[in-house]
Design a protein around this motif. Structure first.
Motif, mmCIF file in Angstrom:
data_model
loop_
_atom_site.group_PDB
_atom_site.id
_atom_site.type_symbol
_atom_site.label_atom_id
_atom_site.label_comp_id
_atom_site.label_asym_id
_atom_site.label_seq_id
_atom_site.Cartn_x
_atom_site.Cartn_y
_atom_site.Cartn_z
ATOM 1 N N VAL A 3 126.710 -73.680 -34.007
ATOM 2 C CA VAL A 3 126.427 -72.717 -35.072
ATOM 3 C C VAL A 3 125.797 -73.439 -36.250
ATOM 4 N N LEU A 4 124.609 -73.007 -36.603
ATOM 5 C CA LEU A 4 123.948 -73.571 -37.776
ATOM 6 C C LEU A 4 124.421 -72.838 -39.016
ATOM 7 N N ASN A 5 124.852 -73.575 -39.992
ATOM 8 C CA ASN A 5 125.261 -72.965 -41.255
ATOM 9 C C ASN A 5 124.598 -73.749 -42.390
ATOM 10 N N ILE A 6 123.329 -73.473 -42.583
ATOM 11 C CA ILE A 6 122.561 -74.159 -43.607
ATOM 12 C C ILE A 6 122.486 -73.253 -44.827
ATOM 13 N N VAL A 7 122.827 -73.803 -45.980
ATOM 14 C CA VAL A 7 122.764 -73.037 -47.222
ATOM 15 C C VAL A 7 121.691 -73.673 -48.104
ATOM 16 N N PRO A 8 120.471 -73.094 -48.097
ATOM 17 C CA PRO A 8 119.433 -73.656 -48.948
ATOM 18 C C PRO A 8 119.802 -73.510 -50.418
ATOM 19 N N THR A 9 119.381 -74.473 -51.213
ATOM 20 C CA THR A 9 119.587 -74.390 -52.659
ATOM 21 C C THR A 9 118.258 -74.615 -53.351
ATOM 22 N N ILE A 10 118.080 -73.946 -54.492
ATOM 23 C CA ILE A 10 116.862 -74.084 -55.264
ATOM 24 C C ILE A 10 117.200 -74.179 -56.743
ATOM 25 N N PRO A 29 114.656 -80.021 -47.438
ATOM 26 C CA PRO A 29 113.200 -80.019 -47.590
ATOM 27 C C PRO A 29 112.507 -79.403 -46.381
ATOM 28 N N GLY A 30 111.285 -78.918 -46.601
ATOM 29 C CA GLY A 30 110.492 -78.389 -45.495
ATOM 30 C C GLY A 30 110.458 -76.888 -45.413
ATOM 31 N N GLY A 31 111.054 -76.202 -46.384
ATOM 32 C CA GLY A 31 111.045 -74.747 -46.380
ATOM 33 C C GLY A 31 109.757 -74.185 -46.950
ATOM 34 N N ILE A 32 109.672 -72.864 -46.966
ATOM 35 C CA ILE A 32 108.489 -72.155 -47.455
ATOM 36 C C ILE A 32 108.871 -71.340 -48.684
ATOM 37 N N TRP A 33 108.033 -71.427 -49.709
ATOM 38 C CA TRP A 33 108.256 -70.710 -50.970
ATOM 39 C C TRP A 33 107.441 -69.426 -50.985
ATOM 40 N N SER A 34 108.000 -68.385 -51.633
ATOM 41 C CA SER A 34 107.257 -67.140 -51.795
ATOM 42 C C SER A 34 107.697 -66.451 -53.076
ATOM 43 N N GLY A 35 106.840 -65.576 -53.549
ATOM 44 C CA GLY A 35 107.131 -64.812 -54.757
ATOM 45 C C GLY A 35 105.905 -64.734 -55.653
ATOM 46 N N ILE A 36 105.974 -63.877 -56.649
ATOM 47 C CA ILE A 36 104.873 -63.724 -57.592
ATOM 48 C C ILE A 36 104.741 -65.005 -58.407
ATOM 49 N N THR A 56 111.680 -66.988 -53.717
ATOM 50 C CA THR A 56 112.462 -67.144 -52.491
ATOM 51 C C THR A 56 112.079 -68.435 -51.769
ATOM 52 N N TYR A 57 113.100 -69.122 -51.261
ATOM 53 C CA TYR A 57 112.914 -70.323 -50.440
ATOM 54 C C TYR A 57 113.469 -70.016 -49.061
ATOM 55 N N THR A 58 112.626 -70.144 -48.044
ATOM 56 C CA THR A 58 113.028 -69.841 -46.673
ATOM 57 C C THR A 58 112.939 -71.103 -45.831
ATOM 58 N N TYR A 59 114.029 -71.407 -45.153
ATOM 59 C CA TYR A 59 114.108 -72.596 -44.305
ATOM 60 C C TYR A 59 114.475 -72.145 -42.889
ATOM 61 N N SER A 60 113.741 -72.643 -41.903
ATOM 62 C CA SER A 60 114.008 -72.275 -40.508
ATOM 63 C C SER A 60 114.344 -73.513 -39.690
ATOM 64 N N LEU A 61 115.308 -73.344 -38.780
ATOM 65 C CA LEU A 61 115.711 -74.426 -37.883
ATOM 66 C C LEU A 61 116.334 -73.823 -36.636
ATOM 67 N N GLY A 62 115.864 -74.269 -35.488
ATOM 68 C CA GLY A 62 116.453 -73.822 -34.224
ATOM 69 C C GLY A 62 116.401 -72.326 -34.020
ATOM 70 N N THR A 67 117.746 -68.295 -46.218
ATOM 71 C CA THR A 67 116.996 -68.080 -47.455
ATOM 72 C C THR A 67 117.889 -68.249 -48.681
ATOM 73 N N ALA A 68 117.218 -68.593 -49.767
ATOM 74 C CA ALA A 68 117.867 -68.644 -51.075
ATOM 75 C C ALA A 68 116.876 -68.038 -52.067
ATOM 76 N N THR A 69 117.388 -67.349 -53.066
ATOM 77 C CA THR A 69 116.521 -66.770 -54.086
ATOM 78 C C THR A 69 117.017 -67.164 -55.468
ATOM 79 N N THR A 70 116.099 -67.148 -56.405
ATOM 80 C CA THR A 70 116.451 -67.367 -57.807
ATOM 81 C C THR A 70 115.536 -66.494 -58.644
ATOM 82 N N THR A 71 115.946 -66.232 -59.846
ATOM 83 C CA THR A 71 115.108 -65.495 -60.774
ATOM 84 C C THR A 71 114.350 -66.485 -61.635
#
Length: 86
Positions: A3-10, A29-36, A56-62, A67-71
């Protein structure tokens, strides 16, 4: 079963409208950023505009996605009023 339990932080963003683009920082490291206002791994206040927006920061593995978001807050330039002497 693995079970992958990755908690991205930004890191939150709070800048003035005239600030240069900011390099976004997230883990792992290695995730993708998105947002205005986001371009690649940069947040550009002048593109985002004054106010709050979600980044938003989205990280994919396996085959799993995390995802993690911030304002992000872009503040207007401060206005300075003349000093009144009595």
């Amino acid at each position: 079963v693995f079970v992958l339990n990755i908690v991205p932080t930004i890191v939150p963003i709070n800048v003035c409208i005239d600030a240069p683009c900011v390099t976004l920082s997230g883990t792992p490291p290695g995730g993708i950023w998105s947002g205005i206002g986001v371009s690649g791994n940069q947040f550009c206040p002048s593109t985002a505009g004054i106010g709050s927006t979600t980044v938003t920061y989205t990280y994919s593995l396996g085959g799993c996605t995390f995802t993690a978001t911030t304002t992000s807050v872009v503040n207007p330039l401060p206005t300075i009023s003349p000093i009144q002497h009595n």
